[in-house]
Design a protein around this motif. Structure first.
Motif, PDB file in Angstrom:
ATOM      1  N   ASP A 176       0.860  -1.179   0.000  1.00 50.78           N
ATOM      2  CA  ASP A 176       0.000   0.000   0.000  1.00 50.78           C
ATOM      3  C   ASP A 176       0.897   1.229   0.000  1.00 50.78           C
ATOM      4  OD1 ASP A 176      -2.088  -1.745   0.221  1.00 50.78           O
ATOM      5  OD2 ASP A 176      -2.677  -1.147   2.243  1.00 50.78           O
ATOM      6  N   ILE A 177       0.682   2.113  -0.950  1.00 51.01           N
ATOM      7  CA  ILE A 177       1.474   3.338  -1.030  1.00 51.01           C
ATOM      8  C   ILE A 177       0.560   4.490  -0.629  1.00 51.01           C
ATOM      9  CG2 ILE A 177       2.846   4.847  -2.506  1.00 51.01           C
ATOM     10  CD1 ILE A 177       3.336   2.291  -4.248  1.00 51.01           C
ATOM     11  N   ILE A 178       0.885   5.076   0.535  1.00 49.48           N
ATOM     12  CA  ILE A 178       0.104   6.180   1.083  1.00 49.48           C
ATOM     13  C   ILE A 178       1.050   7.353   1.221  1.00 49.48           C
ATOM     14  CG2 ILE A 178      -1.316   6.977   3.000  1.00 49.48           C
ATOM     15  CD1 ILE A 178      -1.835   3.955   3.576  1.00 49.48           C
ATOM     16  N   GLU A 179       0.796   8.387   0.428  1.00 50.19           N
ATOM     17  CA  GLU A 179       1.719   9.506   0.302  1.00 50.19           C
ATOM     18  C   GLU A 179       3.077   8.924  -0.089  1.00 50.19           C
ATOM     19  OE1 GLU A 179       1.180  11.725   3.949  1.00 50.19           O
ATOM     20  OE2 GLU A 179      -0.467  12.840   3.043  1.00 50.19           O
ATOM     21  N   SER A 180       4.113   9.061   0.705  1.00 48.25           N
ATOM     22  CA  SER A 180       5.419   8.516   0.321  1.00 48.25           C
ATOM     23  C   SER A 180       5.809   7.320   1.183  1.00 48.25           C
ATOM     24  CB  SER A 180       6.493   9.602   0.437  1.00 48.25           C
ATOM     25  OG  SER A 180       6.576  10.031   1.787  1.00 48.25           O
ATOM     26  N   THR A 181       4.864   6.759   1.929  1.00 46.21           N
ATOM     27  CA  THR A 181       5.154   5.635   2.817  1.00 46.21           C
ATOM     28  C   THR A 181       4.597   4.349   2.224  1.00 46.21           C
ATOM     29  OG1 THR A 181       5.003   7.128   4.707  1.00 46.21           O
ATOM     30  CG2 THR A 181       4.915   4.783   5.173  1.00 46.21           C
ATOM     31  N   VAL A 182       5.358   3.263   2.363  1.00 48.15           N
ATOM     32  CA  VAL A 182       4.935   1.954   1.872  1.00 48.15           C
ATOM     33  C   VAL A 182       4.589   1.069   3.064  1.00 48.15           C
ATOM     34  CG1 VAL A 182       5.633  -0.113   0.609  1.00 48.15           C
ATOM     35  CG2 VAL A 182       6.378   2.145  -0.174  1.00 48.15           C
ATOM     36  N   PHE A 183       3.423   0.445   2.996  1.00 47.42           N
ATOM     37  CA  PHE A 183       2.979  -0.507   4.005  1.00 47.42           C
ATOM     38  C   PHE A 183       2.844  -1.856   3.329  1.00 47.42           C
ATOM     39  CE2 PHE A 183       1.640   3.619   5.346  1.00 47.42           C
ATOM     40  CZ  PHE A 183       1.861   3.633   6.711  1.00 47.42           C
ATOM     41  N   VAL A 184       3.374  -2.901   3.939  1.00 48.95           N
ATOM     42  CA  VAL A 184       3.302  -4.243   3.386  1.00 48.95           C
ATOM     43  C   VAL A 184       2.151  -4.970   4.078  1.00 48.95           C
ATOM     44  CG1 VAL A 184       4.520  -6.413   3.024  1.00 48.95           C
ATOM     45  CG2 VAL A 184       5.769  -4.241   2.953  1.00 48.95           C
ATOM     46  N   VAL A 185       1.253  -5.529   3.275  1.00 52.10           N
ATOM     47  CA  VAL A 185       0.108  -6.266   3.778  1.00 52.10           C
ATOM     48  C   VAL A 185       0.285  -7.716   3.313  1.00 52.10           C
ATOM     49  CG1 VAL A 185      -2.416  -6.449   3.809  1.00 52.10           C
ATOM     50  CG2 VAL A 185      -1.321  -4.212   3.522  1.00 52.10           C
ATOM     51  N   TYR A 186       0.217  -8.651   4.246  1.00 49.82           N
ATOM     52  CA  TYR A 186       0.485 -10.060   3.926  1.00 49.82           C
ATOM     53  C   TYR A 186      -0.422 -10.944   4.756  1.00 49.82           C
ATOM     54  CZ  TYR A 186       3.244  -8.843   7.980  1.00 49.82           C
ATOM     55  OH  TYR A 186       3.640  -8.326   9.188  1.00 49.82           O
ATOM     56  N   GLY A 187      -0.743 -12.101   4.225  1.00 52.95           N
ATOM     57  CA  GLY A 187      -1.595 -13.025   4.962  1.00 52.95           C
ATOM     58  C   GLY A 187      -2.190 -14.078   4.057  1.00 52.95           C
ATOM     59  N   VAL A 188      -3.308 -14.644   4.513  1.00 52.44           N
ATOM     60  CA  VAL A 188      -3.958 -15.736   3.813  1.00 52.44           C
ATOM     61  C   VAL A 188      -5.442 -15.409   3.642  1.00 52.44           C
ATOM     62  CG1 VAL A 188      -4.582 -18.183   3.959  1.00 52.44           C
ATOM     63  CG2 VAL A 188      -2.348 -17.433   4.752  1.00 52.44           C
ATOM     64  N   GLY A 189      -5.922 -15.607   2.437  1.00 53.76           N
ATOM     65  CA  GLY A 189      -7.341 -15.446   2.150  1.00 53.76           C
ATOM     66  C   GLY A 189      -8.015 -16.795   2.065  1.00 53.76           C
ATOM     67  N   LEU A 190      -9.203 -16.896   2.615  1.00 48.17           N
ATOM     68  CA  LEU A 190     -10.013 -18.116   2.544  1.00 48.17           C
ATOM     69  C   LEU A 190     -11.266 -17.738   1.787  1.00 48.17           C
ATOM     70  CD1 LEU A 190      -9.714 -19.043   6.324  1.00 48.17           C
ATOM     71  CD2 LEU A 190      -8.307 -19.898   4.446  1.00 48.17           C
ATOM     72  N   GLY A 191     -11.548 -18.464   0.685  1.00 51.79           N
ATOM     73  CA  GLY A 191     -12.659 -18.023  -0.157  1.00 51.79           C
ATOM     74  C   GLY A 191     -13.489 -19.157  -0.716  1.00 51.79           C
ATOM     75  N   ILE A 192     -14.555 -18.746  -1.392  1.00 49.57           N
ATOM     76  CA  ILE A 192     -15.449 -19.682  -2.042  1.00 49.57           C
ATOM     77  C   ILE A 192     -15.876 -19.098  -3.390  1.00 49.57           C
ATOM     78  CG2 ILE A 192     -17.484 -18.766  -0.855  1.00 49.57           C
ATOM     79  CD1 ILE A 192     -18.597 -21.660  -0.909  1.00 49.57           C
ATOM     80  N   GLY A 193     -15.864 -19.931  -4.413  1.00 57.05           N
ATOM     81  CA  GLY A 193     -16.318 -19.535  -5.730  1.00 57.05           C
ATOM     82  C   GLY A 193     -17.743 -19.994  -5.955  1.00 57.05           C
ATOM     83  N   PHE A 194     -18.505 -19.194  -6.687  1.00 56.29           N
ATOM     84  CA  PHE A 194     -19.890 -19.571  -6.962  1.00 56.29           C
ATOM     85  C   PHE A 194     -20.342 -18.974  -8.284  1.00 56.29           C
ATOM     86  CE2 PHE A 194     -19.679 -15.962  -4.134  1.00 56.29           C
ATOM     87  CZ  PHE A 194     -20.588 -15.044  -4.621  1.00 56.29           C
TER      88      PHE A 194
END
Length: 194
Positions: A176-194
């Motif tokens: 995520d780039i907010i103004e001049s700062t970078v934030f790293v977002v990491y993890g696991v998504g659990l989903g379902i398709g339909f």
């Protein structure tokens, strides 16, 4: 928190094993909904971990090559201040379960008043010159004033969907780039398709 993430990764490893036993071909569903469990780290402030919980939805145009999708992302970052994120991603699925995405978004946060009834700031908060969040909210502790701040941002990310029937587990990482700062977002998504 450590046990929650450990549990998610054990489930992920089990799921990958089941997914490997399935055929590499799976039915592509035009709709996908999921939840996200992970963390957000500010690269400017000592790489502090903040628990992140989210939901997402994607509509995939399954007759395009490569598959392209549009969707919505909503997240809550539980930092010093609760932060709320909304983004509208454009997904590209170039190969098997791989997906890359670009998402313009909006983030808002409200600062928390950390003063005690006597007007003192607890010792843990005296170490930081200002309370900082993804959205840049600050709290003026001496005057006991709480401010809210919001910003537009851009997210670039990638993930890989491991499918088992209509379900998916997706490890993801994004910036995520907010103004001049970078934030790293990491993890696991659990989903379902339909």
């Amino acid at each position: 928190m450590k046990y929650l993430l450990l549990g998610v990764f054990v489930a992920f490893a089990s799921f990958v094993n089941l997914s490997a036993q399935e055929s590499h071909e799976h039915e592509v569903h035009p709709h996908h909904a999921g939840i996200f469990l992970g963390g957000t780290t500010d690269t400017d402030i000592a790489f502090e971990f903040n628990f992140t919980l989210g939901i997402d939805y994607e509509y995939r145009f399954i007759h395009t090559t490569p598959n392209v999708g549009v969707g919505v992302i909503g997240e809550i970052v539980m930092a010093e201040h609760t932060e709320y994120i909304a983004a509208l991603p454009l997904f590209v699925h170039p190969w098997q379960g791989l997906k890359v995405y670009f998402a313009p978004g909006y983030i808002t946060a409200s600062a928390v008043d950390h003063t005690t009834p006597t007007g003192d700031t607890p010792a843990a908060h005296k170490l930081m010159p200002q309370d900082r969040t993804l959205a840049g909210a600050e709290s003026n502790l001496e005057e006991n004033v709480v401010e809210s701040n919001s910003h537009f941002f851009v997210r670039f990310g990638a993930g890989y969907d491991f499918h088992y029937q209509q379900f998916s587990i997706t490890p993801t990482i994004s910036a995520d780039i907010i103004e001049s700062t970078v934030f790293v977002v990491y993890g696991v998504g659990l989903g379902i398709g339909f």
